[in-house]
Scaffold this motif. Sequence first.
Motif, PDB file in Angstrom:
ATOM      1  N   LYS A 192      44.615  37.532  35.070  1.00  0.00           N
ATOM      2  CA  LYS A 192      45.090  37.627  36.448  1.00  0.00           C
ATOM      3  C   LYS A 192      44.245  38.680  37.155  1.00  0.00           C
ATOM      4  O   LYS A 192      44.504  39.877  37.066  1.00  0.00           O
ATOM      5  N   ALA A 193      43.227  38.213  37.866  1.00  0.00           N
ATOM      6  CA  ALA A 193      42.200  39.104  38.392  1.00  0.00           C
ATOM      7  C   ALA A 193      42.761  40.221  39.260  1.00  0.00           C
ATOM      8  O   ALA A 193      42.413  41.390  39.084  1.00  0.00           O
ATOM      9  N   ILE A 194      43.637  39.893  40.206  1.00  0.00           N
ATOM     10  CA  ILE A 194      44.115  40.918  41.133  1.00  0.00           C
ATOM     11  C   ILE A 194      44.960  41.955  40.414  1.00  0.00           C
ATOM     12  O   ILE A 194      44.864  43.160  40.689  1.00  0.00           O
ATOM     13  N   LYS A 195      45.782  41.532  39.464  1.00  0.00           N
ATOM     14  CA  LYS A 195      46.570  42.500  38.705  1.00  0.00           C
ATOM     15  C   LYS A 195      45.667  43.431  37.908  1.00  0.00           C
ATOM     16  O   LYS A 195      45.944  44.621  37.759  1.00  0.00           O
ATOM     17  N   LEU A 196      44.590  42.871  37.368  1.00  0.00           N
ATOM     18  CA  LEU A 196      43.633  43.705  36.644  1.00  0.00           C
ATOM     19  C   LEU A 196      43.049  44.764  37.566  1.00  0.00           C
ATOM     20  O   LEU A 196      43.008  45.951  37.240  1.00  0.00           O
ATOM     21  N   ILE A 197      42.587  44.330  38.716  1.00  0.00           N
ATOM     22  CA  ILE A 197      41.907  45.236  39.638  1.00  0.00           C
ATOM     23  C   ILE A 197      42.872  46.241  40.231  1.00  0.00           C
ATOM     24  O   ILE A 197      42.511  47.395  40.499  1.00  0.00           O
ATOM     25  N   TRP A 198      44.136  45.855  40.425  1.00  0.00           N
ATOM     26  CA  TRP A 198      45.123  46.744  41.031  1.00  0.00           C
ATOM     27  C   TRP A 198      45.300  48.024  40.218  1.00  0.00           C
ATOM     28  O   TRP A 198      45.646  49.068  40.772  1.00  0.00           O
ATOM     29  N   HIS A 199      45.069  47.941  38.931  1.00  0.00           N
ATOM     30  CA  HIS A 199      45.197  49.123  38.083  1.00  0.00           C
ATOM     31  C   HIS A 199      44.206  50.211  38.469  1.00  0.00           C
ATOM     32  O   HIS A 199      44.384  51.368  38.096  1.00  0.00           O
ATOM     33  N   PHE A 200      43.172  49.854  39.223  1.00  0.00           N
ATOM     34  CA  PHE A 200      42.169  50.830  39.619  1.00  0.00           C
ATOM     35  C   PHE A 200      42.308  51.229  41.083  1.00  0.00           C
ATOM     36  O   PHE A 200      41.396  51.789  41.679  1.00  0.00           O
ATOM     37  N   GLY A 201      43.468  50.933  41.664  1.00  0.00           N
ATOM     38  CA  GLY A 201      43.759  51.404  43.010  1.00  0.00           C
ATOM     39  C   GLY A 201      43.857  50.291  44.023  1.00  0.00           C
ATOM     40  O   GLY A 201      43.160  49.275  43.920  1.00  0.00           O
ATOM     41  N   PRO A 202      44.730  50.460  45.050  1.00  0.00           N
ATOM     42  CA  PRO A 202      44.936  49.410  46.058  1.00  0.00           C
ATOM     43  C   PRO A 202      43.706  49.131  46.912  1.00  0.00           C
ATOM     44  O   PRO A 202      43.475  47.991  47.306  1.00  0.00           O
ATOM     45  N   LEU A 203      42.905  50.167  47.212  1.00  0.00           N
ATOM     46  CA  LEU A 203      41.732  49.942  48.051  1.00  0.00           C
ATOM     47  C   LEU A 203      40.755  48.998  47.374  1.00  0.00           C
ATOM     48  O   LEU A 203      40.237  48.056  47.997  1.00  0.00           O
ATOM     49  N   LEU A 204      40.511  49.225  46.080  1.00  0.00           N
ATOM     50  CA  LEU A 204      39.605  48.352  45.345  1.00  0.00           C
ATOM     51  C   LEU A 204      40.178  46.942  45.252  1.00  0.00           C
ATOM     52  O   LEU A 204      39.455  45.952  45.361  1.00  0.00           O
ATOM     53  N   ALA A 205      41.503  46.847  45.086  1.00  0.00           N
ATOM     54  CA  ALA A 205      42.145  45.534  45.017  1.00  0.00           C
ATOM     55  C   ALA A 205      41.987  44.768  46.329  1.00  0.00           C
ATOM     56  O   ALA A 205      41.694  43.572  46.335  1.00  0.00           O
ATOM     57  N   VAL A 206      42.167  45.474  47.443  1.00  0.00           N
ATOM     58  CA  VAL A 206      42.019  44.830  48.758  1.00  0.00           C
ATOM     59  C   VAL A 206      40.581  44.359  48.957  1.00  0.00           C
ATOM     60  O   VAL A 206      40.332  43.251  49.436  1.00  0.00           O
ATOM     61  N   ARG A 207      39.633  45.202  48.563  1.00  0.00           N
ATOM     62  CA  ARG A 207      38.227  44.808  48.707  1.00  0.00           C
ATOM     63  C   ARG A 207      37.908  43.588  47.837  1.00  0.00           C
ATOM     64  O   ARG A 207      37.119  42.727  48.236  1.00  0.00           O
ATOM     65  N   ALA A 208      38.513  43.524  46.657  1.00  0.00           N
ATOM     66  CA  ALA A 208      38.291  42.375  45.791  1.00  0.00           C
ATOM     67  C   ALA A 208      38.917  41.119  46.403  1.00  0.00           C
ATOM     68  O   ALA A 208      38.304  40.041  46.407  1.00  0.00           O
ATOM     69  N   MET A 209      40.140  41.254  46.906  1.00  0.00           N
ATOM     70  CA  MET A 209      40.835  40.108  47.496  1.00  0.00           C
ATOM     71  C   MET A 209      40.093  39.577  48.712  1.00  0.00           C
ATOM     72  O   MET A 209      40.081  38.367  48.966  1.00  0.00           O
ATOM     73  N   THR A 210      39.485  40.471  49.478  1.00  0.00           N
ATOM     74  CA  THR A 210      38.762  40.051  50.682  1.00  0.00           C
ATOM     75  C   THR A 210      37.284  39.768  50.377  1.00  0.00           C
ATOM     76  O   THR A 210      36.516  39.440  51.291  1.00  0.00           O
ATOM     77  N   ARG A 211      36.916  39.927  49.130  1.00  0.00           N
ATOM     78  CA  ARG A 211      35.556  39.669  48.654  1.00  0.00           C
ATOM     79  C   ARG A 211      34.515  40.468  49.430  1.00  0.00           C
ATOM     80  O   ARG A 211      33.433  39.978  49.765  1.00  0.00           O
ATOM     81  N   THR A 212      34.862  41.722  49.702  1.00  0.00           N
ATOM     82  CA  THR A 212      33.934  42.623  50.382  1.00  0.00           C
ATOM     83  C   THR A 212      33.277  43.580  49.388  1.00  0.00           C
ATOM     84  O   THR A 212      32.683  44.573  49.794  1.00  0.00           O
ATOM     85  N   ILE A 213      33.400  43.269  48.115  1.00  0.00           N
ATOM     86  CA  ILE A 213      32.730  44.041  47.081  1.00  0.00           C
ATOM     87  C   ILE A 213      32.282  43.085  45.986  1.00  0.00           C
ATOM     88  O   ILE A 213      32.944  42.084  45.706  1.00  0.00           O
ATOM     89  N   THR A 214      31.142  43.367  45.419  1.00  0.00           N
ATOM     90  CA  THR A 214      30.628  42.527  44.330  1.00  0.00           C
ATOM     91  C   THR A 214      31.294  42.917  43.019  1.00  0.00           C
ATOM     92  O   THR A 214      31.928  43.968  42.912  1.00  0.00           O
ATOM     93  N   LEU A 215      31.121  42.083  42.011  1.00  0.00           N
ATOM     94  CA  LEU A 215      31.648  42.416  40.689  1.00  0.00           C
ATOM     95  C   LEU A 215      31.002  43.693  40.173  1.00  0.00           C
ATOM     96  O   LEU A 215      31.688  44.574  39.643  1.00  0.00           O
ATOM     97  N   ALA A 216      29.693  43.824  40.345  1.00  0.00           N
ATOM     98  CA  ALA A 216      29.012  45.036  39.894  1.00  0.00           C
ATOM     99  C   ALA A 216      29.548  46.265  40.611  1.00  0.00           C
ATOM    100  O   ALA A 216      29.761  47.319  39.998  1.00  0.00           O
TER     101      ALA A 216
END
Length: 261
Positions: A192-216
């Motif tokens: 579950k990608a968003i749950k994984l990313i959420w563990h590293f903070g809401p800002l990073l999760a939002v950027r991932a959800m909006t695809r404004t950050i690359t995987l790297a």
Amino acid sequence: MTDAGWTALLLAGQRPGVDPLAEAFGQEWKALVQVAGEAMLSRVAKTLLASPSIARVVIVGQHPDQLLIGDCGWLANAPGVSTAVSNSGIAGSIAALSGTSHAPWPILVTTADHPLLTVDMVEAMIAGAADADVAVGVVSSKVLLAAYPENKRTWLKFGGGAWTGANLFALASARARPALQAWSAVERDRKKAIKLIWHFGPLLAVRAMTRTITLAGALSKAGLRLGAIVKPVALPFAEAGIDVDKPSDHALAEQILTKRG
């Protein structure tokens, strides 16, 4: 093989309960399911032992001795191969072994359900992991779907594209330990990608959800929080993204291995 080089941790356990793939093929252990006439565990072990960068292979499972039977029996006496009993979780098992005399750094982690693994994939992963404390092998949707358009994977969608895991992880040194602790905390959410990313903070999760950050970029920022250099290794092999979790994967893997000869 020599005493120098990488330790390969070959994960051959399974989650509690009956594994559907093992049950479908009349096996107690998924790792012993045969693909194109040979157990998956045997295939992956042979690939690791043939890889120039790998110095030793440690087979990790709840009851690893029960796996050394049939066409995996050769592993019981194979030079450079040993076994270790896993504990309550994948990350915890890796952490307990890593950096010991049994499994010295650097460490490559892979799984027994990856029968399509090749020496080229292993060496590309290790080469790509240079200068990182933790590296995660991935395959892009463009690469995988160009070769196997009907294959269904769990895709992690970021700016610049979507990625699936390659069941390859490189851990360079003790600096990887915080990442293992973080992995332990999110194991249940691994698909579950968003749950994984959420563990590293809401800002990073939002950027991932909006695809404004690359995987790297996302892994780099997560690494900063862990005090480690974390990066993806984009592998150019479509088959690196195909593990065998279900009968359709099994059928595809058999086709690929038959073509390889």
